[in-house]
Motif scaffolding. Structure first.
Motif, PDB file in Angstrom:
ATOM      1  N   PRO A 164      22.858  -5.930   3.450  1.00 63.76           N
ATOM      2  CA  PRO A 164      22.204  -4.835   4.462  1.00 63.76           C
ATOM      3  C   PRO A 164      21.703  -3.671   3.937  1.00 63.76           C
ATOM      4  CG  PRO A 164      24.182  -5.484   5.503  1.00 63.76           C
ATOM      5  CD  PRO A 164      24.174  -6.187   4.197  1.00 63.76           C
ATOM      6  N   VAL A 165      22.576  -3.007   2.859  1.00 64.27           N
ATOM      7  CA  VAL A 165      22.237  -1.855   2.236  1.00 64.27           C
ATOM      8  C   VAL A 165      21.132  -2.049   1.230  1.00 64.27           C
ATOM      9  CG1 VAL A 165      23.282  -0.050   0.439  1.00 64.27           C
ATOM     10  CG2 VAL A 165      24.510  -0.844   2.537  1.00 64.27           C
ATOM     11  N   LYS A 166      21.103  -3.079   0.554  1.00 68.38           N
ATOM     12  CA  LYS A 166      19.938  -3.424  -0.234  1.00 68.38           C
ATOM     13  C   LYS A 166      18.875  -3.330   0.464  1.00 68.38           C
ATOM     14  CE  LYS A 166      19.329  -6.371  -4.229  1.00 68.38           C
ATOM     15  NZ  LYS A 166      19.969  -7.750  -5.115  1.00 68.38           N
ATOM     16  N   GLN A 167      18.448  -3.880   1.553  1.00 72.97           N
ATOM     17  CA  GLN A 167      17.478  -4.215   2.242  1.00 72.97           C
ATOM     18  C   GLN A 167      17.095  -2.857   2.986  1.00 72.97           C
ATOM     19  OE1 GLN A 167      18.368  -7.092   5.049  1.00 72.97           O
ATOM     20  NE2 GLN A 167      18.042  -8.921   3.614  1.00 72.97           N
ATOM     21  N   ILE A 196      39.041  -0.606   9.807  1.00 71.86           N
ATOM     22  CA  ILE A 196      37.684  -1.325   9.570  1.00 71.86           C
ATOM     23  C   ILE A 196      36.566  -1.364  10.544  1.00 71.86           C
ATOM     24  CG2 ILE A 196      36.834  -3.703   8.471  1.00 71.86           C
ATOM     25  CD1 ILE A 196      39.124  -2.579   6.645  1.00 71.86           C
ATOM     26  N   ASP A 197      36.898  -1.548  11.802  1.00 71.09           N
ATOM     27  CA  ASP A 197      35.792  -1.367  12.754  1.00 71.09           C
ATOM     28  C   ASP A 197      35.220  -0.226  12.601  1.00 71.09           C
ATOM     29  OD1 ASP A 197      36.595  -3.805  13.574  1.00 71.09           O
ATOM     30  OD2 ASP A 197      37.362  -3.422  15.350  1.00 71.09           O
ATOM     31  N   GLN A 198      36.007   1.114  12.542  1.00 67.45           N
ATOM     32  CA  GLN A 198      35.209   2.464  12.613  1.00 67.45           C
ATOM     33  C   GLN A 198      34.491   2.810  11.347  1.00 67.45           C
ATOM     34  OE1 GLN A 198      39.248   3.974  14.226  1.00 67.45           O
ATOM     35  NE2 GLN A 198      37.965   5.772  14.044  1.00 67.45           N
ATOM     36  N   ALA A 199      35.242   2.067  10.235  1.00 65.74           N
ATOM     37  CA  ALA A 199      34.445   2.182   8.932  1.00 65.74           C
ATOM     38  C   ALA A 199      32.970   1.656   9.041  1.00 65.74           C
ATOM     39  CB  ALA A 199      35.136   1.617   7.765  1.00 65.74           C
ATOM     40  N   GLU A 200      33.145   0.283   9.624  1.00 68.81           N
ATOM     41  CA  GLU A 200      31.696  -0.319   9.816  1.00 68.81           C
ATOM     42  C   GLU A 200      30.764   0.430  10.491  1.00 68.81           C
ATOM     43  OE1 GLU A 200      32.239  -4.375  10.945  1.00 68.81           O
ATOM     44  OE2 GLU A 200      33.391  -5.004   9.084  1.00 68.81           O
ATOM     45  N   SER A 204      27.139   1.784   9.264  1.00 72.07           N
ATOM     46  CA  SER A 204      25.852   1.667   9.870  1.00 72.07           C
ATOM     47  C   SER A 204      25.185   3.078  10.394  1.00 72.07           C
ATOM     48  CB  SER A 204      25.718   0.894  11.187  1.00 72.07           C
ATOM     49  OG  SER A 204      26.667  -0.353  10.945  1.00 72.07           O
ATOM     50  N   GLN A 205      25.963   4.073  10.649  1.00 78.92           N
ATOM     51  CA  GLN A 205      25.391   5.316  11.158  1.00 78.92           C
ATOM     52  C   GLN A 205      24.473   5.854  10.118  1.00 78.92           C
ATOM     53  OE1 GLN A 205      28.435   7.391  12.994  1.00 78.92           O
ATOM     54  NE2 GLN A 205      28.565   6.600  14.705  1.00 78.92           N
ATOM     55  N   LEU A 207      23.800   4.730   7.491  1.00 79.45           N
ATOM     56  CA  LEU A 207      22.443   3.890   6.713  1.00 79.45           C
ATOM     57  C   LEU A 207      21.259   4.161   7.426  1.00 79.45           C
ATOM     58  CD1 LEU A 207      22.179   1.655   4.645  1.00 79.45           C
ATOM     59  CD2 LEU A 207      22.717   0.057   6.136  1.00 79.45           C
ATOM     60  N   HIS A 208      21.432   4.429   8.806  1.00 82.59           N
ATOM     61  CA  HIS A 208      20.375   4.746   9.569  1.00 82.59           C
ATOM     62  C   HIS A 208      19.808   5.956   9.242  1.00 82.59           C
ATOM     63  CE1 HIS A 208      18.031   3.851  13.132  1.00 82.59           C
ATOM     64  NE2 HIS A 208      18.103   5.332  13.693  1.00 82.59           N
ATOM     65  N   ALA A 209      20.802   7.147   9.315  1.00 79.78           N
ATOM     66  CA  ALA A 209      20.411   8.583   8.972  1.00 79.78           C
ATOM     67  C   ALA A 209      19.509   8.619   7.409  1.00 79.78           C
ATOM     68  CB  ALA A 209      21.577   9.188   8.737  1.00 79.78           C
ATOM     69  N   GLN A 210      20.131   7.836   6.412  1.00 83.18           N
ATOM     70  CA  GLN A 210      19.514   7.534   5.284  1.00 83.18           C
ATOM     71  C   GLN A 210      18.177   7.621   5.422  1.00 83.18           C
ATOM     72  OE1 GLN A 210      21.697   7.875   2.526  1.00 83.18           O
ATOM     73  NE2 GLN A 210      20.298   7.460   0.828  1.00 83.18           N
ATOM     74  N   ASN A 211      17.665   6.564   6.105  1.00 85.70           N
ATOM     75  CA  ASN A 211      16.378   6.148   6.256  1.00 85.70           C
ATOM     76  C   ASN A 211      15.469   7.174   6.970  1.00 85.70           C
ATOM     77  OD1 ASN A 211      16.149   3.772   4.917  1.00 85.70           O
ATOM     78  ND2 ASN A 211      17.300   2.658   6.580  1.00 85.70           N
ATOM     79  N   SER A 212      16.005   8.034   7.750  1.00 79.35           N
ATOM     80  CA  SER A 212      15.316   8.959   8.495  1.00 79.35           C
ATOM     81  C   SER A 212      14.690  10.296   7.887  1.00 79.35           C
ATOM     82  CB  SER A 212      15.714   9.086   9.775  1.00 79.35           C
ATOM     83  OG  SER A 212      17.182   9.760   9.667  1.00 79.35           O
TER      84      SER A 212
END
Ligand code: SAH
Length: 467
Positions: A164-167, A196-200, A204-205, A207-212
């Motif tokens: 997912p990160v690569k994409q 682990i759930d919180q880390a995931e 994701s958050q 990764l989203h911020a990274q793109n915007s």
């Protein structure tokens, strides 16, 4: 590098262990973790081998070793205490170009076993090439204590998000920066504490911020690398040098320090000529800014401390003007490093209540310093860049009231294995330095603290460097 380190996939691969004593049992156990198909050949089967877990892929053959036993093997280990058998095994394996290890016989080995820290899938191996297994084990013990046990979980976590990160982040430098912040920041801490759930969710958050936002901007780390001994780097200097995409370094940064940088970082040498200072400095300032604007993380590595005769101020001024992010990492300045390694305390209750750092750089053939103030007793003067002007410095100090027999020391290549320390008086030193063929970089220390060198000198440089 006498041995090439590599990690070998052995699942379902045929491997041979000759011997079945306690040492053989330990090797079988390690090999077994990889899922290898292990054949054991030995005339006597020891109790520890017999007691090995049934889950292992083991085929124990009680018989004498013969050369044909190595046929088709990927790896051969000889763990007998019979030199003749060990030699036969080594010869048979070598003849078929099969990697072979003979326990405790480095001369018969084509590979050696490293000491292992197993945080699978993260595996750390250290080796001294068989010269000192104890040292390799000590290194392992240090690593064991530095790497949290949960690093394996972190590696599995990273594996899950790799695609997912690569994409989401196609630029390789940006992706590396993203992973570095994930693996060394709060997300890693969540994984370490089992959330682990919180880390995931958090990943994701981010990764989203990274793109915007525009994340293409790089930054500059202005790093003081100390006077030469790589051991004097700070933790932060080391960490940032290992993160940087580009290392911009100059003359005073030793090869040992550059070795600490990320292997695949681009390395740019910007060593300056004495006579071309200002021109070179402008282009360095520009280079740093341009690299950062192109999205690189730039480690600007300087000898000593960046803010002590290091022109660090000028470099960050340009960065500030262009709105480029940066941080400054202090380093051990040559004055402090050379004084320590020469056994000359810069202050001392009986000798010096203050210490002044000055530059002895000649400008138009003269040195512009407040000599009257420097000639006052009970202080230490540390002179950077003073070798060329040494004669003028000694003469000026005497002229302004220092006794001709006032102590002075020159430290050449301080803190390195080539360190040389020359002591004398203001009157004798210019000739002594010429006779001793003193070369830069050198640091000059003036003051009665120099007398302590004889008593406090502790650092032993290589014999060839001693005066
Ligand atoms: N920013 C650096 C100084 C740069 S000026 C620092 O804080 O140390 C360069 C001068 O530093 C050299 O001319 C020399 O006088 C001194 N210097 C740097 N490294 C040295 C070393 N290993 N041994 C002796 N002098 C050194």
């Amino acid at each position: 590098m006498e041995y090439f380190p590599l990690f070998m996939k052995l699942a379902e691969q045929p491997c041979l262990v000759v011997g079945a004593g306690d040492i053989a049992a330990r090797k079988i156990e390690i090999l077994g973790k990889t899922g290898a198909r292990i054949s054991v050949v030995a005339q006597d089967i020891g109790s520890s081998v017999a007691a090995l877990q049934p889950g292992l892929n083991l085929d124990i053959r009680q018989k004498a070793f013969e050369a044909a036993d190595v046929t088709g093997m990927r790896l051969v280990i000889s763990a007998t205490n019979d030199r003749t058998i060990n030699e036969l095994v080594a010869a048979a394996a070598q003849a078929s170009a099969i990697p072979v290890n003979v326990v405790d016989n480095p001369d018969l080995c084509s590979f050696v076993f490293p000491a292992i820290v197993d945080r699978s899938p993260l595996i750390i191996a250290s080796s001294t090439g068989g010269l000192s297994p104890v040292l390799a084990r000590l290194v392992r013990a240090k690593i064991e204590s530095a790497i949290p046990a949960a690093y394996g979980a972190l590696a599995r976590f990273a594996e899950k998000f790799r695609q997912p990160v690569k994409q989401a982040i196609t630029d390789i430098n940006q992706r590396r920066a993203f992973w570095e912040s994930v693996l060394s920041g709060p997300i890693a801490e969540l994984v370490f504490s089992g959330k682990i759930d919180q880390a995931e969710q958090r990943l994701s958050q981010e990764l989203h911020a990274q793109n915007s936002v525009d994340t293409k901007r790089g930054e500059v780390y202005l790093i003081g690398a100390g006077p030469g001994d790589p051991d004097l780097l700070t933790f932060r200097a080391l960490r940032l040098m290992q993160q940087a995409d580009v290392i911009v370094y100059d003359r005073l940064v030793s090869a040992g320090i550059l070795d600490m940088a990320r292997r695949d970082a681009q390395k740019i040498y910007v060593g300056k000529q004495r006579s071309q200072h200002s021109l070179a400095q402008e282009s360095i300032n520009e280079l740093l800014a341009n690299l950062a604007l192109a999205g690189k993380r730039v480690a600007r590595v300087k000898g000593g401390d960046p803010f002590i005769f290091g022109r660090g101020g000028e470099e960050i001024e340009t960065l500030m003007q262009q709105g480029i992010d940066f941080q400054v990492v202090p380093g051990i300045t040559a004055g402090a490093g050379c004084a320590s390694y020469a056994g000359i305390p810069l202050t001392h209750r009986d000798h010096a209540q203050s210490c002044t750092f000055v530059t002895g750089h000649l400008k138009d053939g003269t040195i512009n310093l407040n000599w009257k103030q420097l000639a006052v007793p009970n202080q230490t003067i540390v002179i950077y860049m003073g070798l060329v002007g040494l004669r003028a410095i000694c003469a000026a100090l005497i002229e302004h009231g220092c006794p001709a027999d006032h102590p002075i020391a020159i430290v050449q290549q301080g803190t390195t294995s080539q360190q040389r320390v020359l002591t004398g008086t203001l009157c004798s030193m210019p000739d002594l330095a010429e006779q001793a063929d003193i070369k830069p970089p050198t640091l000059i220390i003036v003051g009665s603290v120099v007398r302590l060198h004889e008593k406090l000198s502790w650092f032993r440089s290589s014999p060839a460097s001693r005066i």
